[in-house]
Motif scaffolding. Structure first.
Motif, PDB file in Angstrom:
ATOM      1  N   ILE A 105     120.566  26.621  56.616  1.00 11.84           N
ATOM      2  CA  ILE A 105     120.730  26.189  55.228  1.00 11.84           C
ATOM      3  C   ILE A 105     121.763  26.986  54.441  1.00 11.84           C
ATOM      4  O   ILE A 105     122.134  26.591  53.333  1.00 11.84           O
ATOM      5  N   VAL A 106     122.244  28.091  55.001  1.00 10.75           N
ATOM      6  CA  VAL A 106     123.097  28.963  54.200  1.00 10.75           C
ATOM      7  C   VAL A 106     124.372  28.279  53.735  1.00 10.75           C
ATOM      8  O   VAL A 106     124.804  28.469  52.587  1.00 10.75           O
ATOM      9  N   LYS A 107     124.995  27.464  54.591  1.00 10.39           N
ATOM     10  CA  LYS A 107     126.266  26.842  54.195  1.00 10.39           C
ATOM     11  C   LYS A 107     126.108  25.881  53.022  1.00 10.39           C
ATOM     12  O   LYS A 107     126.848  26.002  52.024  1.00 10.39           O
ATOM     13  N   PRO A 108     125.179  24.904  53.089  1.00  7.95           N
ATOM     14  CA  PRO A 108     125.042  24.029  51.923  1.00  7.95           C
ATOM     15  C   PRO A 108     124.629  24.774  50.654  1.00  7.95           C
ATOM     16  O   PRO A 108     125.006  24.362  49.547  1.00  7.95           O
ATOM     17  N   VAL A 109     123.888  25.865  50.804  1.00  2.00           N
ATOM     18  CA  VAL A 109     123.457  26.620  49.626  1.00  2.00           C
ATOM     19  C   VAL A 109     124.634  27.349  48.992  1.00  2.00           C
ATOM     20  O   VAL A 109     124.935  27.166  47.811  1.00  2.00           O
ATOM     21  N   VAL A 110     125.332  28.166  49.765  1.00  2.14           N
ATOM     22  CA  VAL A 110     126.423  28.958  49.170  1.00  2.14           C
ATOM     23  C   VAL A 110     127.629  28.098  48.829  1.00  2.14           C
ATOM     24  O   VAL A 110     128.364  28.393  47.876  1.00  2.14           O
ATOM     25  N   ASP A 111     127.847  27.005  49.583  1.00  4.13           N
ATOM     26  CA  ASP A 111     128.946  26.081  49.237  1.00  4.13           C
ATOM     27  C   ASP A 111     128.710  25.450  47.872  1.00  4.13           C
ATOM     28  O   ASP A 111     129.655  25.088  47.175  1.00  4.13           O
ATOM     29  N   SER A 112     127.433  25.312  47.497  1.00  2.00           N
ATOM     30  CA  SER A 112     127.077  24.758  46.184  1.00  2.00           C
ATOM     31  C   SER A 112     127.042  25.833  45.112  1.00  2.00           C
ATOM     32  O   SER A 112     126.689  25.555  43.964  1.00  2.00           O
ATOM     33  N   LYS A 113     127.386  27.072  45.493  1.00  2.00           N
ATOM     34  CA  LYS A 113     127.367  28.215  44.571  1.00  2.00           C
ATOM     35  C   LYS A 113     125.978  28.440  43.974  1.00  2.00           C
ATOM     36  O   LYS A 113     125.821  28.787  42.810  1.00  2.00           O
TER      37      LYS A 113
END
Length: 385
Positions: A105-113
């Motif tokens: 889940i880290v990519k969708p979370v941090v990509d969404s700031k």
């Protein structure tokens, strides 16, 4: 102001209606079902207590916490994270226990700031080359508790060790960390299936290998079953058992006497003497009726960290100000001193614990000594932020 209960075991304060810039929405994604669901209960309850101690308002702001069960399935966690980000518009996500879930889940979370504050999972990738200004860990980098025990066994002059861990990201990080500090002979390195409960084959292999010590990392029901089976095989007194997260306040009541004489490494134990820890243990037991584990303590610290950072930054809307406030970590941690390294992972102590039988017959896990002081993880030099 209107409040409602998110779950029966703990009440997290929320406010209904449209969310303004001065309100905070937090998604808590954790494992609440299956054999390891008890770990998520501790995470959930620890965070709930932290919110309650802030009067239901982290940073003095109306706070909504939305709880999602990841079922220890990365695909379910991704759906939950996307829902929290896209529909619920959370600004902060926390609660994740397992590193395979965190990596999913880290990519969708941090990509969404959205700020991802992990109370437990600390994959090596996120401590090093994939570090992010939106990812913080309040516990450790996965290798560290295991590296601490490796360092201890090296100090003790143990010549030969057998290693056992679950076959997933954190299990591999665990044994890698152990071997970084331990320079003796590893007679075998075995990876069990996630959720495995019968360890007769592994125990037979350990007996045959005749190591001087066993190091094992198995959480929840896996750890309960293994420790009981190991004692039943008569090996506890023959081949000393050292571990991390295999025996703690969650599993010890179920293991009982089979755990006596075993050793563990951890960043926290319920008998730590600092004021914040004593208060936390007392409040937690009074509210929930059970002894908190390090999972609960780490999640409580996460809520306390958020409270301090939201208060200083005036909320999470100004992302630069909120990130700077998080980095300062101005709160009283149950661990005592708390500071973030350059990669947003903590610098901290690790302790040697032992399970003993007290004169009154009570079986307890006690803190014996500090193994590592102000320890930094091995990956922070690879982080470029």
């Amino acid at each position: 102001m209107h409040y409602r209960k998110l779950f029966a075991a703990a009440t997290l304060a929320i406010i209904t209606g449209a969310v303004s810039a001065q309100e905070v929405k937090i998604g808590l994604v954790t494992t609440l079902t299956g054999p390891l669901g008890v770990l998520g209960k501790h995470v959930r309850d620890g965070f709930a207590l932290g919110v309650e101690q802030a009067g239901g308002k982290l940073g003095g702001l109306p706070t909504e916490v939305i709880v999602e069960d990841d079922q220890l399935r990365p695909d379910v966690a991704v759906l939950a994270a996307n829902k929290l980000i896209e529909r619920d518009k959370v600004q902060i996500l926390t609660g994740v226990i397992f590193s395979n879930v965190a990596m999913a889940i880290v990519k969708p979370v941090v990509d969404s700031k959205v700020f991802f504050i992990s109370p437990n999972a600390g994959p090596s990738q996120l401590a090093g080359k994939q570090c992010s200004p939106y990812f913080y860990a309040t516990a450790w980098q996965n290798d560290q508790p295991h590296e601490a025990m490796g360092a201890y066994l090296q100090q003790q002059g143990v010549k030969k060790v057998y290693l056992l861990a679950p076959n997933y990201t954190a299990g591999k990080d665990a044994l890698h960390g152990f071997k970084r500090a331990y320079k003796g002979t590893v007679v075998d390195e075995t990876y069990a299936s996630m959720g495995q409960l019968d360890f007769s084959a592994e125990i037979s292999n350990i007996r045959a290998a005749k190591p001087d010590a066993l190091y094992v990392f198995l959480s929840g029901a896996m750890g309960i079953n293994f420790t009981k089976q190991y004692a039943q095989a008569g090996l506890t007194n023959q081949i000393p058992m050292y571990s991390a997260f295999t025996i703690d306040s969650i599993t010890l009541p179920a293991i009982g006497a089979a755990a006596v004489g075993t050793y563990q490494s951890n960043l926290w134990n319920a008998d730590l003497p600092n004021k914040a820890s004593k208060q936390f243990v007392e409040m937690f037991q009074k509210k929930f009726g059970y002894l908190p584990s390090n999972f609960a303590a780490q999640s409580y610290d996460t809520a306390r960290l958020l409270d301090s950072a939201l208060r200083e930054a005036g909320g999470a809307s100004n992302k630069e100000a909120f990130a700077a406030a998080l980095k300062k970590a101005k709160f009283d941690s149950v661990r005592g001193s708390f500071a973030f390294n350059d990669n947003n992972f903590p610098i901290g102590n690790f302790y040697l614990l032992k399970v003993v039988k007290q004169p009154d017959g009570k079986i307890e896990q006690i803190t014996e000594k500090t193994i590592l002081t102000d320890a930094k993880d091995a990956y922070y030099t690879d982080c470029r932020m």
